[in-house]
Design a protein around this motif. Structure first.
Motif, PDB file in Angstrom:
ATOM      1  N   PRO A 157       0.619  -1.028  -0.185  1.00 63.45           N
ATOM      2  CA  PRO A 157       0.070   0.251  -0.323  1.00 63.45           C
ATOM      3  C   PRO A 157       0.865   1.038   0.475  1.00 63.45           C
ATOM      4  CG  PRO A 157      -0.710  -1.255   1.401  1.00 63.45           C
ATOM      5  CD  PRO A 157       0.604  -2.411   1.514  1.00 63.45           C
ATOM      6  N   GLY A 158       0.133   2.453  -1.194  1.00 62.34           N
ATOM      7  CA  GLY A 158       1.326   3.868  -0.494  1.00 62.34           C
ATOM      8  C   GLY A 158       2.468   3.398  -1.733  1.00 62.34           C
ATOM      9  N   HIS A 159       2.794   2.075  -2.398  1.00 61.61           N
ATOM     10  CA  HIS A 159       3.950   1.864  -3.581  1.00 61.61           C
ATOM     11  C   HIS A 159       2.679   2.185  -4.877  1.00 61.61           C
ATOM     12  CE1 HIS A 159       5.481   1.504   0.228  1.00 61.61           C
ATOM     13  NE2 HIS A 159       6.785   1.374  -0.032  1.00 61.61           N
ATOM     14  N   VAL A 160       3.835   2.417  -6.119  1.00 64.27           N
ATOM     15  CA  VAL A 160       3.992   2.519  -7.131  1.00 64.27           C
ATOM     16  C   VAL A 160       4.492   1.855  -8.044  1.00 64.27           C
ATOM     17  CG1 VAL A 160       3.222   3.942  -9.567  1.00 64.27           C
ATOM     18  CG2 VAL A 160       2.197   4.531  -6.941  1.00 64.27           C
ATOM     19  N   ILE A 180       8.083   2.489  -6.473  1.00 65.44           N
ATOM     20  CA  ILE A 180       8.240   3.830  -5.916  1.00 65.44           C
ATOM     21  C   ILE A 180       7.265   3.608  -4.610  1.00 65.44           C
ATOM     22  CG2 ILE A 180       8.496   5.976  -6.615  1.00 65.44           C
ATOM     23  CD1 ILE A 180       8.147   5.928  -9.262  1.00 65.44           C
ATOM     24  N   PRO A 181       7.641   4.029  -3.293  1.00 66.71           N
ATOM     25  CA  PRO A 181       6.882   4.728  -2.416  1.00 66.71           C
ATOM     26  C   PRO A 181       7.137   6.111  -2.311  1.00 66.71           C
ATOM     27  CG  PRO A 181       9.407   4.077  -1.955  1.00 66.71           C
ATOM     28  CD  PRO A 181       9.518   4.385  -3.411  1.00 66.71           C
ATOM     29  N   VAL A 182       5.632   5.938  -2.332  1.00 66.29           N
ATOM     30  CA  VAL A 182       4.798   6.983  -2.808  1.00 66.29           C
ATOM     31  C   VAL A 182       4.541   7.889  -1.259  1.00 66.29           C
ATOM     32  CG1 VAL A 182       3.398   9.210  -3.846  1.00 66.29           C
ATOM     33  CG2 VAL A 182       4.839   7.082  -4.960  1.00 66.29           C
ATOM     34  N   THR A 183       3.240   7.395  -1.098  1.00 62.62           N
ATOM     35  CA  THR A 183       2.757   7.522   0.722  1.00 62.62           C
ATOM     36  C   THR A 183       2.733   6.626   1.009  1.00 62.62           C
ATOM     37  OG1 THR A 183       0.577   8.539   1.070  1.00 62.62           O
ATOM     38  CG2 THR A 183       0.694   7.599  -0.248  1.00 62.62           C
ATOM     39  N   GLN A 184       1.980   6.442   2.814  1.00 72.76           N
ATOM     40  CA  GLN A 184       1.868   6.014   3.960  1.00 72.76           C
ATOM     41  C   GLN A 184       0.390   5.300   3.687  1.00 72.76           C
ATOM     42  OE1 GLN A 184       4.596   4.821   6.509  1.00 72.76           O
ATOM     43  NE2 GLN A 184       5.710   6.114   4.956  1.00 72.76           N
ATOM     44  N   GLN A 194       1.090  12.236 -20.401  1.00 73.51           N
ATOM     45  CA  GLN A 194       0.964  11.390 -22.600  1.00 73.51           C
ATOM     46  C   GLN A 194       2.358  11.314 -22.407  1.00 73.51           C
ATOM     47  OE1 GLN A 194      -0.628  13.591 -25.445  1.00 73.51           O
ATOM     48  NE2 GLN A 194      -2.987  13.650 -24.910  1.00 73.51           N
ATOM     49  N   LEU A 195       3.303  11.632 -21.874  1.00 70.30           N
ATOM     50  CA  LEU A 195       4.944  11.287 -22.534  1.00 70.30           C
ATOM     51  C   LEU A 195       5.262  10.458 -21.206  1.00 70.30           C
ATOM     52  CD1 LEU A 195       6.957  14.837 -23.144  1.00 70.30           C
ATOM     53  CD2 LEU A 195       5.769  13.146 -24.750  1.00 70.30           C
ATOM     54  N   GLY A 196       4.349  10.012 -20.406  1.00 69.37           N
ATOM     55  CA  GLY A 196       4.762   8.896 -19.152  1.00 69.37           C
ATOM     56  C   GLY A 196       6.171   9.597 -18.569  1.00 69.37           C
ATOM     57  N   VAL A 197       6.323  10.762 -17.560  1.00 71.08           N
ATOM     58  CA  VAL A 197       7.864  11.438 -17.192  1.00 71.08           C
ATOM     59  C   VAL A 197       6.986  11.984 -15.672  1.00 71.08           C
ATOM     60  CG1 VAL A 197       9.353  11.519 -19.348  1.00 71.08           C
ATOM     61  CG2 VAL A 197       7.288  13.625 -19.266  1.00 71.08           C
ATOM     62  N   LYS A 198       5.515  11.760 -15.535  1.00 67.51           N
ATOM     63  CA  LYS A 198       5.229  12.598 -14.964  1.00 67.51           C
ATOM     64  C   LYS A 198       4.119  11.865 -14.094  1.00 67.51           C
ATOM     65  CE  LYS A 198       6.416  17.551 -14.907  1.00 67.51           C
ATOM     66  NZ  LYS A 198       7.169  17.688 -13.886  1.00 67.51           N
ATOM     67  N   LEU A 199       3.797  11.172 -13.427  1.00 67.74           N
ATOM     68  CA  LEU A 199       3.009  10.701 -12.612  1.00 67.74           C
ATOM     69  C   LEU A 199       2.160  11.238 -11.113  1.00 67.74           C
ATOM     70  CD1 LEU A 199       1.784   8.111 -12.489  1.00 67.74           C
ATOM     71  CD2 LEU A 199       3.516   7.278 -10.319  1.00 67.74           C
ATOM     72  N   ALA A 200       1.227  11.884 -11.352  1.00 65.37           N
ATOM     73  CA  ALA A 200       0.653  12.051 -10.401  1.00 65.37           C
ATOM     74  C   ALA A 200      -0.259  11.149  -8.882  1.00 65.37           C
ATOM     75  CB  ALA A 200      -0.736  12.984 -10.774  1.00 65.37           C
ATOM     76  N   VAL A 201      -0.144  11.457  -8.234  1.00 70.26           N
ATOM     77  CA  VAL A 201      -0.686  10.601  -7.121  1.00 70.26           C
ATOM     78  C   VAL A 201      -1.419  10.961  -6.023  1.00 70.26           C
ATOM     79  CG1 VAL A 201      -0.276   8.077  -5.932  1.00 70.26           C
ATOM     80  CG2 VAL A 201       1.482   8.675  -8.136  1.00 70.26           C
ATOM     81  N   THR A 202      -2.477  10.579  -5.641  1.00 74.52           N
ATOM     82  CA  THR A 202      -3.386  10.549  -4.156  1.00 74.52           C
ATOM     83  C   THR A 202      -3.391   9.325  -3.572  1.00 74.52           C
ATOM     84  OG1 THR A 202      -5.765  10.741  -5.488  1.00 74.52           O
ATOM     85  CG2 THR A 202      -4.378  12.778  -5.346  1.00 74.52           C
ATOM     86  N   THR A 207      -6.181  15.079   1.179  1.00 75.80           N
ATOM     87  CA  THR A 207      -5.414  15.912   1.310  1.00 75.80           C
ATOM     88  C   THR A 207      -4.627  16.306   0.259  1.00 75.80           C
ATOM     89  OG1 THR A 207      -4.268  15.332   2.893  1.00 75.80           O
ATOM     90  CG2 THR A 207      -6.827  15.826   3.656  1.00 75.80           C
ATOM     91  N   VAL A 208      -3.815  15.565   0.061  1.00 80.85           N
ATOM     92  CA  VAL A 208      -2.398  16.121  -1.032  1.00 80.85           C
ATOM     93  C   VAL A 208      -1.700  15.734  -2.459  1.00 80.85           C
ATOM     94  CG1 VAL A 208       0.495  16.408  -0.947  1.00 80.85           C
ATOM     95  CG2 VAL A 208      -0.983  16.749   0.992  1.00 80.85           C
ATOM     96  N   VAL A 209      -2.146  15.882  -3.327  1.00 79.43           N
ATOM     97  CA  VAL A 209      -1.101  15.262  -5.124  1.00 79.43           C
ATOM     98  C   VAL A 209       0.220  15.200  -4.707  1.00 79.43           C
ATOM     99  CG1 VAL A 209      -1.707  15.479  -7.044  1.00 79.43           C
ATOM    100  CG2 VAL A 209      -3.658  16.379  -5.204  1.00 79.43           C
ATOM    101  N   ARG A 210       1.031  14.520  -4.617  1.00 77.66           N
ATOM    102  CA  ARG A 210       2.075  14.461  -5.307  1.00 77.66           C
ATOM    103  C   ARG A 210       2.355  14.132  -6.770  1.00 77.66           C
ATOM    104  NH1 ARG A 210       1.266  12.245  -0.286  1.00 77.66           N
ATOM    105  NH2 ARG A 210       2.921  12.182   0.983  1.00 77.66           N
ATOM    106  N   VAL A 211       3.190  14.944  -7.483  1.00 80.00           N
ATOM    107  CA  VAL A 211       3.534  14.889  -8.905  1.00 80.00           C
ATOM    108  C   VAL A 211       4.746  14.181  -8.491  1.00 80.00           C
ATOM    109  CG1 VAL A 211       3.764  16.046 -11.049  1.00 80.00           C
ATOM    110  CG2 VAL A 211       1.880  16.304  -9.608  1.00 80.00           C
ATOM    111  N   ILE A 212       5.687  13.659  -8.943  1.00 77.77           N
ATOM    112  CA  ILE A 212       6.795  12.777  -9.487  1.00 77.77           C
ATOM    113  C   ILE A 212       7.129  13.053 -10.609  1.00 77.77           C
ATOM    114  CG2 ILE A 212       8.416  10.095  -9.568  1.00 77.77           C
ATOM    115  CD1 ILE A 212       5.877   9.993  -7.292  1.00 77.77           C
TER     116      ILE A 212
END
Length: 350
Positions: A157-160, A180-184, A194-202, A207-212
């Protein structure tokens, strides 16, 4: 967007890969519209339900899964539908219900509750399968780039899990997936640009949006709010300079992103994410919907053609079609509702 829990005739709504079309699955079949401007393209009436629909760009091939009170197809099968012939041309069957389908011209992704399968599009040969955590919403995202980048929740959980695949090389030469460990907390939504270089995760907290940035191993954090909410959609702008998200509280937030890319191969080992100060939305507003999806869409002939403006379309579970011009005026970002007062509905065009 899955609407099966709302008790409506519409069961599922999705944009195509280029955000130029809207596909709507109903209790009696499906219909497809142009998004901007909103215009019906075609409708198919089966008198039986379609629960999931996915288009392949603007071509005649669609992926269909049964649903509703009287499903046309089993819920554990994906049917490839040729709309020129108006018939099923292929079928993929699974042991459990299908939660999501994604397509490109070279592969098909099918998400179940605990498994994700990747198939070669031409011959439906199984290429890869992945274990995933309990994902009842079928959270999965796939880039339009070459090589393809696939993002799904991992078994932790919390990993992508990030899979990068080049269809021009042999299977034996492919690299292993990246975790990728993203959140707890468990992941509720994720989206690749579209380019596959940015990843948004909630996460489930919402309450927080992370963009990797997958090229530089860096992370931007955006504060959506302090009150927990279910994030229902994440959508990058076509140039990846902005990210929009919708929630079950009827809120729409738009964040401005860092668009500087640095060439740095990041896929191949566990990414080290560096955090920073949380940024706030440059635009946020309310719509009268508790279930919605959104997309930045190509401009239509009547839209402002200036480079510094964008068009955001939000689709509500009630059928609401909301179109906004997003622009910067005097160094302040604004959203102007272009169809305010017209009460457009994608139900009406069918």
């Amino acid at each position: 967007m899955n609407l099966s829990d709302l008790g409506k005739d519409v069961l599922h709504v999705s944009f195509n890969q280029e955000n130029t079309c809207l596909a709507v699955a109903t209790e009696t079949g499906f219909f497809v519209c142009d998004v901007n401007p909103l215009k019906l393209r075609f409708i198919r009436n089966f008198d039986e339900g379609i629960g999931i629909i996915e288009m392949l760009f603007r071509c005649n091939i669609l992926a269909l899964v049964g649903g509703g009170r009287r499903p046309k197809y089993p819920l554990n099968c994906v049917m490839l539908w040729d709309d020129h012939q108006e018939k099923k041309i292929a079928e993929l069957e699974f042991r459990t219900d299908v939660k999501a389908v994604k397509m490109r011209k070279d592969c098909i992704i099918v998400a179940l509750e605990n498994k994700v399968y990747m198939y070669n599009f031409e011959d439906l040969r199984l290429l890869r399968q992945f274990d995933t955590c309990n994902a009842t919403l079928g959270v999965v995202s796939m880039s339009l780039s070459h090589p393809v980048v696939l993002a799904i929740p991992s078994t932790t959980p919390g990993h992508v899990l990030i899979e990068k695949r080049n269809f021009a090389i042999m299977d034996s030469d492919r690299s292993e997936p990246t975790i990728i460990p993203v959140t707890q907390s468990p992941i509720s939504q994720l989206e690749l640009n579209q380019l596959g270089v940015k990843l948004a995760v909630t996460s489930m907290k919402g309450t927080v949006v992370r963009v990797i940035d997958l090229m530089t191993n860096t992370e931007e954090r955006f504060r959506r709010g302090t009150t927990p909410a279910i994030i229902q959609c994440l959508a990058f702008s076509l140039d990846s300079s902005m990210l929009a998200c919708t929630s079950n509280r009827g809120t729409v937030h738009i964040f401005q992103l860092d668009v500087e890319y640095k060439q740095n191969l990041a896929l191949g080992s566990i990414l080290k994410i560096t955090g920073g100060d949380e940024k706030r939305a440059v635009i946020h507003f309310q719509i009268p919907e508790d279930n919605s999806i959104c997309a930045f869409v190509p401009k239509g002939p009547e839209d402002d053609q200036s480079e510094d403006s964008k068009i955001l379309v939000v689709l509500g579970g009630s059928g609401g079609y909301y179109k906004f011009k997003v622009f910067n005026e005097n160094r302040k970002w604004k959203a102007l509702e272009l169809n305010k007062g017209s009460k457009l509905s994608y139900f009406d065009v069918s």
